[in-house]
Write a protein that holds these residues in place. Structure first.
Motif, PDB file in Angstrom:
ATOM      1  N   MET A 175     -11.864  -3.850  -2.955  1.00  0.00           N
ATOM      2  CA  MET A 175     -11.873  -2.638  -1.979  1.00  0.00           C
ATOM      3  C   MET A 175     -12.838  -2.822  -0.928  1.00  0.00           C
ATOM      4  O   MET A 175     -12.340  -2.223  -0.049  1.00  0.00           O
TER       5      MET A 175
ATOM      6  N   TYR B  59     -10.731  -4.850   1.662  1.00  0.00           N
ATOM      7  CA  TYR B  59     -10.000  -4.076   2.255  1.00  0.00           C
ATOM      8  C   TYR B  59     -10.221  -3.033   3.302  1.00  0.00           C
ATOM      9  O   TYR B  59      -9.876  -3.034   4.342  1.00  0.00           O
TER      10      TYR B  59
ATOM     11  N   GLN C 117      -5.471   1.688  -3.063  1.00  0.00           N
ATOM     12  CA  GLN C 117      -4.927   2.988  -3.334  1.00  0.00           C
ATOM     13  C   GLN C 117      -3.617   3.017  -4.259  1.00  0.00           C
ATOM     14  O   GLN C 117      -3.385   4.248  -4.763  1.00  0.00           O
ATOM     15  N   VAL C 118      -3.152   1.750  -4.515  1.00  0.00           N
ATOM     16  CA  VAL C 118      -2.033   1.774  -5.324  1.00  0.00           C
ATOM     17  C   VAL C 118      -2.345   0.822  -6.511  1.00  0.00           C
ATOM     18  O   VAL C 118      -1.551   0.252  -7.233  1.00  0.00           O
ATOM     19  N   ARG C 119      -3.646   0.969  -6.884  1.00  0.00           N
ATOM     20  CA  ARG C 119      -4.024  -0.240  -7.904  1.00  0.00           C
ATOM     21  C   ARG C 119      -3.371   0.420  -9.334  1.00  0.00           C
ATOM     22  O   ARG C 119      -3.413  -0.472 -10.358  1.00  0.00           O
TER      23      ARG C 119
ATOM     24  N   CYS D 152       0.846  -1.193  -0.087  1.00  0.00           N
ATOM     25  CA  CYS D 152       0.251   0.076  -0.036  1.00  0.00           C
ATOM     26  C   CYS D 152       0.919   1.304  -0.104  1.00  0.00           C
ATOM     27  O   CYS D 152       2.142   1.083  -0.040  1.00  0.00           O
ATOM     28  N   SER D 153       0.433   2.412   0.135  1.00  0.00           N
ATOM     29  CA  SER D 153       1.188   3.721  -0.050  1.00  0.00           C
ATOM     30  C   SER D 153       2.122   3.530   1.104  1.00  0.00           C
ATOM     31  O   SER D 153       3.493   4.031   0.807  1.00  0.00           O
TER      32      SER D 153
ATOM     33  N   SER E 264      -1.970   0.490   6.711  1.00  0.00           N
ATOM     34  CA  SER E 264      -3.119  -0.746   6.375  1.00  0.00           C
ATOM     35  C   SER E 264      -2.990  -1.900   6.103  1.00  0.00           C
ATOM     36  O   SER E 264      -3.648  -2.760   6.471  1.00  0.00           O
TER      37      SER E 264
END
Length: 103
Positions: free
Chosen positions: A81, A84, A57-59, A8-9, A13
């Motif tokens: 999503m 998640y 968020q990084v798809r 993820c970013s 998470s």
């Protein structure tokens, strides 16, 4: 044993989701190795990854990851999503392993 990497970013998470996935794997008696990474840590830390799961968020990274790692990693997918957001570790684990077992 299956090696799963979540991205993820910032890695925060996915770390929480990873813990829930580990709990689900333990209950089911499934041996897995897992790690959660920030997007900037991917290149140097994939090691023996069998399943690479990207946070929603990084798809945007999915096509690049598939192009670069398709020969090395069996499954490269974006985490659903809703699963998640709900931190549904059992569902994410089940979906990932189902895709892996189809390969």
């Amino acid at each position: 044993m299956v090696n799963i990497t979540l991205v993820c970013s910032a890695g925060m998470s996915t770390s929480m989701l990873m813990e829930r996935m580990k709990e689900a794997a333990k209950v089911k008696g499934i041996e897995v190795q897992m790690q959660a990474l920030a997007e900037g840590e991917i290149k140097n830390n994939l090691g023996d990854t069998d399943i690479l799961l990207l946070g929603p968020q990084v798809r945007y990274m999915i096509s690049g990851m598939r192009a670069e790692y398709a020969n090395k990693i069996s499954v490269i997918e974006v985490i659903n999503m809703s699963d998640y957001g709900l931190m549904n570790g059992e569902k994410v684990l089940n979906d990932a392993l189902a895709l892996y077992n189809k390969k």
